[in-house]
Design a protein around this motif. Structure first.
Motif, PDB file in Angstrom:
ATOM      1  N   ALA A 129       8.966   4.775   4.017  1.00  0.00           N
ATOM      2  CA  ALA A 129       8.608   5.788   3.023  1.00  0.00           C
ATOM      3  C   ALA A 129       7.095   5.870   2.870  1.00  0.00           C
ATOM      4  O   ALA A 129       6.398   4.851   2.865  1.00  0.00           O
ATOM      5  CB  ALA A 129       9.257   5.475   1.685  1.00  0.00           C
ATOM      6  N   SER A 130       6.585   7.075   2.746  1.00  0.00           N
ATOM      7  CA  SER A 130       5.150   7.282   2.566  1.00  0.00           C
ATOM      8  C   SER A 130       4.778   7.053   1.103  1.00  0.00           C
ATOM      9  O   SER A 130       5.564   7.359   0.196  1.00  0.00           O
ATOM     10  CB  SER A 130       4.785   8.715   2.960  1.00  0.00           C
ATOM     11  OG  SER A 130       3.479   9.027   2.519  1.00  0.00           O
ATOM     12  N   PRO A 131       3.576   6.522   0.856  1.00  0.00           N
ATOM     13  CA  PRO A 131       3.124   6.399  -0.539  1.00  0.00           C
ATOM     14  C   PRO A 131       3.003   7.742  -1.237  1.00  0.00           C
ATOM     15  O   PRO A 131       2.916   7.794  -2.468  1.00  0.00           O
ATOM     16  CB  PRO A 131       1.765   5.700  -0.409  1.00  0.00           C
ATOM     17  CG  PRO A 131       1.361   5.863   1.013  1.00  0.00           C
ATOM     18  CD  PRO A 131       2.616   5.945   1.804  1.00  0.00           C
ATOM     19  N   VAL A 132       3.030   8.842  -0.481  1.00  0.00           N
ATOM     20  CA  VAL A 132       3.011  10.173  -1.109  1.00  0.00           C
ATOM     21  C   VAL A 132       4.224  10.345  -2.017  1.00  0.00           C
ATOM     22  O   VAL A 132       4.199  11.139  -2.959  1.00  0.00           O
ATOM     23  CB  VAL A 132       2.971  11.278  -0.031  1.00  0.00           C
ATOM     24  CG1 VAL A 132       3.010  12.667  -0.659  1.00  0.00           C
ATOM     25  CG2 VAL A 132       1.700  11.140   0.817  1.00  0.00           C
ATOM     26  N   ALA A 133       5.288   9.570  -1.763  1.00  0.00           N
ATOM     27  CA  ALA A 133       6.470   9.632  -2.624  1.00  0.00           C
ATOM     28  C   ALA A 133       6.147   9.224  -4.056  1.00  0.00           C
ATOM     29  O   ALA A 133       6.899   9.542  -4.983  1.00  0.00           O
ATOM     30  CB  ALA A 133       7.571   8.731  -2.059  1.00  0.00           C
ATOM     31  N   LEU A 134       5.022   8.546  -4.247  1.00  0.00           N
ATOM     32  CA  LEU A 134       4.611   8.138  -5.593  1.00  0.00           C
ATOM     33  C   LEU A 134       3.889   9.253  -6.342  1.00  0.00           C
ATOM     34  O   LEU A 134       3.570   9.097  -7.529  1.00  0.00           O
ATOM     35  CB  LEU A 134       3.675   6.922  -5.507  1.00  0.00           C
ATOM     36  CG  LEU A 134       4.276   5.621  -4.981  1.00  0.00           C
ATOM     37  CD1 LEU A 134       3.176   4.599  -4.695  1.00  0.00           C
ATOM     38  CD2 LEU A 134       5.267   5.057  -5.985  1.00  0.00           C
ATOM     39  N   PHE A 135       3.646  10.371  -5.672  1.00  0.00           N
ATOM     40  CA  PHE A 135       2.822  11.414  -6.283  1.00  0.00           C
ATOM     41  C   PHE A 135       3.388  11.969  -7.586  1.00  0.00           C
ATOM     42  O   PHE A 135       2.617  12.197  -8.532  1.00  0.00           O
ATOM     43  CB  PHE A 135       2.569  12.544  -5.296  1.00  0.00           C
ATOM     44  CG  PHE A 135       1.737  13.652  -5.876  1.00  0.00           C
ATOM     45  CD1 PHE A 135       0.412  13.431  -6.223  1.00  0.00           C
ATOM     46  CD2 PHE A 135       2.289  14.906  -6.103  1.00  0.00           C
ATOM     47  CE1 PHE A 135      -0.357  14.445  -6.778  1.00  0.00           C
ATOM     48  CE2 PHE A 135       1.520  15.923  -6.654  1.00  0.00           C
ATOM     49  CZ  PHE A 135       0.200  15.697  -6.992  1.00  0.00           C
ATOM     50  N   LEU A 155      -2.803  10.324  -1.771  1.00  0.00           N
ATOM     51  CA  LEU A 155      -1.923   9.170  -1.556  1.00  0.00           C
ATOM     52  C   LEU A 155      -1.480   9.061  -0.091  1.00  0.00           C
ATOM     53  O   LEU A 155      -0.632   8.244   0.236  1.00  0.00           O
ATOM     54  CB  LEU A 155      -0.681   9.256  -2.452  1.00  0.00           C
ATOM     55  CG  LEU A 155      -0.934   9.127  -3.952  1.00  0.00           C
ATOM     56  CD1 LEU A 155       0.375   9.207  -4.724  1.00  0.00           C
ATOM     57  CD2 LEU A 155      -1.659   7.825  -4.279  1.00  0.00           C
ATOM     58  N   TRP A 156      -2.067   9.887   0.746  1.00  0.00           N
ATOM     59  CA  TRP A 156      -1.682   9.905   2.164  1.00  0.00           C
ATOM     60  C   TRP A 156      -2.612   9.010   2.961  1.00  0.00           C
ATOM     61  O   TRP A 156      -3.822   9.019   2.752  1.00  0.00           O
ATOM     62  CB  TRP A 156      -1.753  11.340   2.682  1.00  0.00           C
ATOM     63  CG  TRP A 156      -1.300  11.521   4.091  1.00  0.00           C
ATOM     64  CD1 TRP A 156      -0.102  11.161   4.625  1.00  0.00           C
ATOM     65  CD2 TRP A 156      -2.046  12.130   5.144  1.00  0.00           C
ATOM     66  NE1 TRP A 156      -0.050  11.515   5.942  1.00  0.00           N
ATOM     67  CE2 TRP A 156      -1.230  12.116   6.287  1.00  0.00           C
ATOM     68  CE3 TRP A 156      -3.319  12.697   5.220  1.00  0.00           C
ATOM     69  CZ2 TRP A 156      -1.649  12.632   7.506  1.00  0.00           C
ATOM     70  CZ3 TRP A 156      -3.735  13.209   6.432  1.00  0.00           C
ATOM     71  CH2 TRP A 156      -2.897  13.185   7.547  1.00  0.00           C
ATOM     72  N   HIS A 157      -2.043   8.253   3.880  1.00  0.00           N
ATOM     73  CA  HIS A 157      -2.855   7.375   4.726  1.00  0.00           C
ATOM     74  C   HIS A 157      -3.643   8.247   5.693  1.00  0.00           C
ATOM     75  O   HIS A 157      -3.061   8.926   6.535  1.00  0.00           O
ATOM     76  CB  HIS A 157      -1.960   6.404   5.498  1.00  0.00           C
ATOM     77  CG  HIS A 157      -2.736   5.500   6.406  1.00  0.00           C
ATOM     78  ND1 HIS A 157      -3.495   4.453   5.929  1.00  0.00           N
ATOM     79  CD2 HIS A 157      -2.894   5.495   7.753  1.00  0.00           C
ATOM     80  CE1 HIS A 157      -4.075   3.836   6.943  1.00  0.00           C
ATOM     81  NE2 HIS A 157      -3.723   4.459   8.059  1.00  0.00           N
ATOM     82  N   SER A 158      -4.965   8.239   5.592  1.00  0.00           N
ATOM     83  CA  SER A 158      -5.749   9.201   6.358  1.00  0.00           C
ATOM     84  C   SER A 158      -7.076   8.617   6.830  1.00  0.00           C
ATOM     85  O   SER A 158      -8.124   9.207   6.633  1.00  0.00           O
ATOM     86  CB  SER A 158      -6.013  10.443   5.510  1.00  0.00           C
ATOM     87  OG  SER A 158      -6.660  10.055   4.297  1.00  0.00           O
TER      88      SER A 158
END
Length: 295
Positions: A129-135, A155-158
């Motif tokens: 799961a991407s940390p974007v799910a925490l948005f 919150l996206w790994h970039s």
């Protein structure tokens, strides 16, 4: 332009989760204590247990969020830590304006804290799961903080660096002019209103032309990613939401700066466009040369 980062599993990188596992219980206890401190303050205010607002509980919560965020940063979970930094900022607001701390605020704090713990547990179980799910939880907190910028791309790994992107096919270079600016504005308006596919395609072509006409790597990359972004809209590969529309609307402001030769920092703007280009997932049969180039 920026190379779009893949998930660690796709890169074949094995992350050492030992340090994260070591801090999990302390993290859970610390966030629980912070939430309880906020809840006790709310309860005391409702019941009149204190004649005057005592912000000691709120200061304790702020410290817990600060320590927990630092712990996550130390074990490489910077995106999850950003949610806790938002909670730290909110607790600081509570200390300054105790009236802000009410039942609704306490629920937002508890939901965001629980979401971070759930996310960390998922990482330890091997979830991709991407940390974007925490948005959604972070947005709820940041809205209460009155934050100027609230965007899922944060919150996206970039982790990326500037790299040239080869434009597909023969694209006629375009150059800044009042006529081109008017054409961009006319094409953009229906996109902002309804994400109109035909006008999004027109925007993609215009942005690609601007990219072809640029000599600066950063500006060329910006317009290339903007072209891919609008192509994704034309293919209905992006959600119909305020964040997509805001990124689209900002194109005209960037055009105005670049057209006058002003040295504008493009990293944040490209970060948002890159996020949406990575989010878009066109079907294999889709004709998406610009989007595929940047992806």
């Amino acid at each position: 332009m920026a190379s779009i980062p893949a998930a660690n599993s796709r890169l074949g990188v094995v992350q050492d989760l030992g340090p994260l596992a070591w801090i999990l219980e302390d993290l859970r206890a610390s966030l629980t204590a912070a939430g309880n401190a906020v809840r006790r303050f709310v309860w005391d205010e409702k019941t009149g247990a204190s004649a005057q607002a005592d912000t000691g509980e709120l200061r304790q919560a702020r410290q817990k969020f600060h320590q927990s965020a630092g712990a996550l940063e130390m074990v490489g979970q910077q995106r999850a830590a950003k949610v806790l930094r938002s909670l730290e900022a909110l607790a600081h607001k509570f200390v300054q304006w105790p009236d802000m701390c009410n039942d609704d605020a306490a629920r937002r704090v508890e939901r965001a804290s629980r979401a971070v713990v759930d996310y960390v547990e998922g990482v330890l179980r091997g979830s991709q799961a991407s940390p974007v799910a925490l948005f959604p939880q972070q947005r709820s907190v940041m809205e209460l903080c009155g934050a100027e910028r609230i965007h899922p791309a944060d919150l996206w790994h970039s982790d990326w660096h500037w790299l040239p992107v080869a434009l597909p096919g023969a694209i006629e270079p375009l150059h800044y002019s009042p006529t081109l600016r008017a054409g961009l504005g006319d094409a953009l308006l229906p996109v902002l209103k309804t994400l109109d596919a035909a006008h999004a395609t027109q925007m993609a072509h215009l942005c690609a032309g601007l990219a072809a006409g640029e000599s600066s790597l950063e500006a060329r990359s910006y317009w290339t990613f903007a072209a891919g972004f609008f192509e994704a809209i034309a293919l209905a590969c992006l959600p119909d939401d305020v964040y997509v529309r805001r990124s689209a609307a900002k194109v005209m402001a960037r055009y105005a700066l670049l057209a006058t030769g002003q040295a504008a920092s493009l990293e944040a703007a490209v970060q948002d466009l890159m996020f949406f280009c990575a989010l878009a997932n066109p079907p294999p049969e889709a004709n998406a040369p610009l989007l595929q180039a940047v992806r």
